[in-house]
Design a protein around this motif. Sequence first.
Motif, PDB file in Angstrom:
ATOM      1  N   LEU A 114      40.457 -48.587 -52.529  1.00 27.56           N
ATOM      2  CA  LEU A 114      41.174 -48.182 -51.323  1.00 27.56           C
ATOM      3  C   LEU A 114      40.297 -48.267 -50.085  1.00 27.56           C
ATOM      4  N   GLY A 115      38.983 -48.217 -50.268  1.00 25.63           N
ATOM      5  CA  GLY A 115      38.072 -48.329 -49.139  1.00 25.63           C
ATOM      6  C   GLY A 115      37.957 -49.732 -48.598  1.00 25.63           C
ATOM      7  N   LEU A 117      43.774 -41.978 -47.986  1.00 26.12           N
ATOM      8  CA  LEU A 117      44.017 -43.412 -47.994  1.00 26.12           C
ATOM      9  C   LEU A 117      45.277 -43.811 -48.756  1.00 26.12           C
ATOM     10  N   LEU A 118      45.518 -43.196 -49.912  1.00 30.47           N
ATOM     11  CA  LEU A 118      46.644 -43.651 -50.730  1.00 30.47           C
ATOM     12  C   LEU A 118      47.991 -43.443 -50.049  1.00 30.47           C
ATOM     13  N   PRO A 119      48.277 -42.276 -49.427  1.00 28.61           N
ATOM     14  CA  PRO A 119      49.566 -42.142 -48.745  1.00 28.61           C
ATOM     15  C   PRO A 119      49.759 -43.172 -47.635  1.00 28.61           C
ATOM     16  N   ARG A 120      48.682 -43.572 -46.994  1.00 29.22           N
ATOM     17  CA  ARG A 120      48.781 -44.565 -45.934  1.00 29.22           C
ATOM     18  C   ARG A 120      49.007 -45.955 -46.494  1.00 29.22           C
ATOM     19  N   ALA A 121      48.626 -46.169 -47.744  1.00 26.63           N
ATOM     20  CA  ALA A 121      48.827 -47.477 -48.375  1.00 26.63           C
ATOM     21  C   ALA A 121      50.217 -47.617 -48.980  1.00 26.63           C
ATOM     22  N   VAL A 122      50.717 -46.558 -49.611  1.00 26.69           N
ATOM     23  CA  VAL A 122      51.971 -46.690 -50.385  1.00 26.69           C
ATOM     24  C   VAL A 122      53.040 -45.695 -49.961  1.00 26.69           C
ATOM     25  N   GLY A 123      52.758 -44.830 -48.987  1.00 28.89           N
ATOM     26  CA  GLY A 123      53.726 -43.813 -48.587  1.00 28.89           C
ATOM     27  C   GLY A 123      53.475 -42.496 -49.309  1.00 28.89           C
ATOM     28  N   ALA A 124      53.924 -41.419 -48.689  1.00 31.60           N
ATOM     29  CA  ALA A 124      53.605 -40.080 -49.191  1.00 31.60           C
ATOM     30  C   ALA A 124      54.202 -39.812 -50.566  1.00 31.60           C
ATOM     31  N   SER A 125      55.474 -40.105 -50.766  1.00 36.11           N
ATOM     32  CA  SER A 125      56.118 -39.744 -52.033  1.00 36.11           C
ATOM     33  C   SER A 125      55.480 -40.457 -53.214  1.00 36.11           C
ATOM     34  N   ARG A 126      55.223 -41.756 -53.065  1.00 37.21           N
ATOM     35  CA  ARG A 126      54.578 -42.502 -54.149  1.00 37.21           C
ATOM     36  C   ARG A 126      53.166 -41.985 -54.393  1.00 37.21           C
ATOM     37  N   ALA A 127      52.444 -41.688 -53.318  1.00 36.21           N
ATOM     38  CA  ALA A 127      51.079 -41.183 -53.484  1.00 36.21           C
ATOM     39  C   ALA A 127      51.082 -39.848 -54.223  1.00 36.21           C
ATOM     40  N   ASP A 184      50.312 -50.486 -62.936  1.00 39.30           N
ATOM     41  CA  ASP A 184      49.856 -51.826 -63.294  1.00 39.30           C
ATOM     42  C   ASP A 184      49.900 -52.739 -62.074  1.00 39.30           C
ATOM     43  N   ALA A 185      49.375 -53.954 -62.245  1.00 40.03           N
ATOM     44  CA  ALA A 185      49.210 -54.854 -61.112  1.00 40.03           C
ATOM     45  C   ALA A 185      50.546 -55.249 -60.499  1.00 40.03           C
ATOM     46  N   ALA A 186      51.564 -55.455 -61.336  1.00 39.79           N
ATOM     47  CA  ALA A 186      52.869 -55.848 -60.803  1.00 39.79           C
ATOM     48  C   ALA A 186      53.450 -54.745 -59.930  1.00 39.79           C
ATOM     49  N   GLU A 187      53.371 -53.501 -60.398  1.00 41.42           N
ATOM     50  CA  GLU A 187      53.860 -52.393 -59.581  1.00 41.42           C
ATOM     51  C   GLU A 187      53.011 -52.234 -58.325  1.00 41.42           C
ATOM     52  N   ALA A 188      51.705 -52.406 -58.461  1.00 43.13           N
ATOM     53  CA  ALA A 188      50.814 -52.271 -57.310  1.00 43.13           C
ATOM     54  C   ALA A 188      51.205 -53.241 -56.202  1.00 43.13           C
ATOM     55  N   GLU A 189      51.572 -54.453 -56.575  1.00 41.35           N
ATOM     56  CA  GLU A 189      52.018 -55.413 -55.563  1.00 41.35           C
ATOM     57  C   GLU A 189      53.366 -54.991 -54.983  1.00 41.35           C
ATOM     58  N   ARG A 190      54.264 -54.532 -55.824  1.00 45.07           N
ATOM     59  CA  ARG A 190      55.607 -54.160 -55.355  1.00 45.07           C
ATOM     60  C   ARG A 190      55.574 -53.019 -54.352  1.00 45.07           C
ATOM     61  N   ILE A 191      54.673 -52.052 -54.553  1.00 42.93           N
ATOM     62  CA  ILE A 191      54.644 -50.882 -53.672  1.00 42.93           C
ATOM     63  C   ILE A 191      53.659 -51.032 -52.516  1.00 42.93           C
ATOM     64  N   GLY A 192      52.977 -52.178 -52.442  1.00 41.39           N
ATOM     65  CA  GLY A 192      52.076 -52.427 -51.324  1.00 41.39           C
ATOM     66  C   GLY A 192      50.665 -51.912 -51.521  1.00 41.39           C
ATOM     67  N   LEU A 193      50.333 -51.506 -52.734  1.00 44.73           N
ATOM     68  CA  LEU A 193      48.962 -51.060 -53.002  1.00 44.73           C
ATOM     69  C   LEU A 193      47.999 -52.230 -52.948  1.00 44.73           C
ATOM     70  N   VAL A 194      48.453 -53.417 -53.367  1.00 43.59           N
ATOM     71  CA  VAL A 194      47.658 -54.637 -53.251  1.00 43.59           C
ATOM     72  C   VAL A 194      48.464 -55.674 -52.481  1.00 43.59           C
ATOM     73  N   LEU A 246      42.845 -51.536 -36.708  1.00 40.49           N
ATOM     74  CA  LEU A 246      43.703 -51.146 -37.832  1.00 40.49           C
ATOM     75  C   LEU A 246      43.263 -49.808 -38.412  1.00 40.49           C
ATOM     76  N   TRP A 247      41.959 -49.645 -38.632  1.00 37.45           N
ATOM     77  CA  TRP A 247      41.478 -48.368 -39.157  1.00 37.45           C
ATOM     78  C   TRP A 247      41.663 -47.245 -38.141  1.00 37.45           C
ATOM     79  N   SER A 248      41.441 -47.564 -36.875  1.00 38.65           N
ATOM     80  CA  SER A 248      41.643 -46.554 -35.839  1.00 38.65           C
ATOM     81  C   SER A 248      43.096 -46.109 -35.793  1.00 38.65           C
ATOM     82  N   GLY A 249      44.012 -47.053 -35.977  1.00 40.45           N
ATOM     83  CA  GLY A 249      45.433 -46.720 -35.979  1.00 40.45           C
ATOM     84  C   GLY A 249      45.811 -45.791 -37.107  1.00 40.45           C
ATOM     85  N   LEU A 250      45.173 -45.962 -38.270  1.00 40.85           N
ATOM     86  CA  LEU A 250      45.470 -45.074 -39.392  1.00 40.85           C
ATOM     87  C   LEU A 250      45.037 -43.639 -39.110  1.00 40.85           C
ATOM     88  N   GLU A 251      44.073 -43.478 -38.215  1.00 43.22           N
ATOM     89  CA  GLU A 251      43.556 -42.156 -37.892  1.00 43.22           C
ATOM     90  C   GLU A 251      44.137 -41.572 -36.609  1.00 43.22           C
TER      91      GLU A 251
END
Length: 267
Positions: free
Chosen positions: A122-123, A154-164, A175-185, A220-225
């Motif tokens: 996530l870093g 970091l995780l809520p910002r990557a995939v949204g609060a509920s999923r995190a 798994d990798a397929a789900e990670a792509e579907r939810i925007g983790l990768v 981008l990082w500044s925007g997350l903060e």
Amino acid sequence: MSFVLVEKPRPQVALVTMNRPERMNAMAFDVMIPLRETLERIAADNEVRVVVLTGAGPGFSSGADLQGAGAVPNIGGLTRTTVARRSMDLLNDVMRALRRMHQPVIAAINGAAIGGGFCLSLGADIRVAAEPAYFRAAGINNGLTSTELGMSYLLPRAVGASRAFEIMLSGRDVDAAEAERIGLVSRTVPAADLLDACYGMAERILGYSRVGVELTKRMLWSGLEANSFEAHMEHEGTAQLYVRLTTENFDEAIRARRDRRPPVFED
């Protein structure tokens, strides 16, 4: 044996490999301290413009080393509580080193990214997963919290609060397929194509100006903060005007488009 390897497989691209495959590149201090030092050294290397981070063997990183965490430096005379605090600071420093790098960091997640290894992925700025890769926020499985090394930020910002919340509270594998579907990768690729996919992404980034890429990462990082949308827009505008007024990059882009050729940007 070196637990962190550095190669330059393409011009201006550094490949950093955590190299303790027999322990799934667990986050022992004899791996993490050299990793932090390596990242800081590469950050100061102006010949490197993109970094790819991966793990040797079948795993990216399995998180805490349950067999032996290695020696923590400079802890003589400290209590157990203070040693724990210093230990966490050393691991946090790895995450800070990733964040402070001028260069974009692409995590090539070749296998398991568990606990602190999940945090480490996530870093990175961009994550690409091999098909066998999976993620687990493992602290909860071990009677601890899943909140470590910035994961609950970091995780809520990557995939949204509920999923995190669900991933961190359930301790289940993603798994990798789900990670792509939810925007983790960003994408999932066959294991044999993982590094080439990351290098291809790196080469596209290399086609743009150094200052444009570095400021885009920073914004981008500044925007997350950011606590204020309007304040962040001011920061974005300042960055855009800085590049526009101090380089010829925009004019070069227009000329190149007119001439039907690739642009040649200033740093």
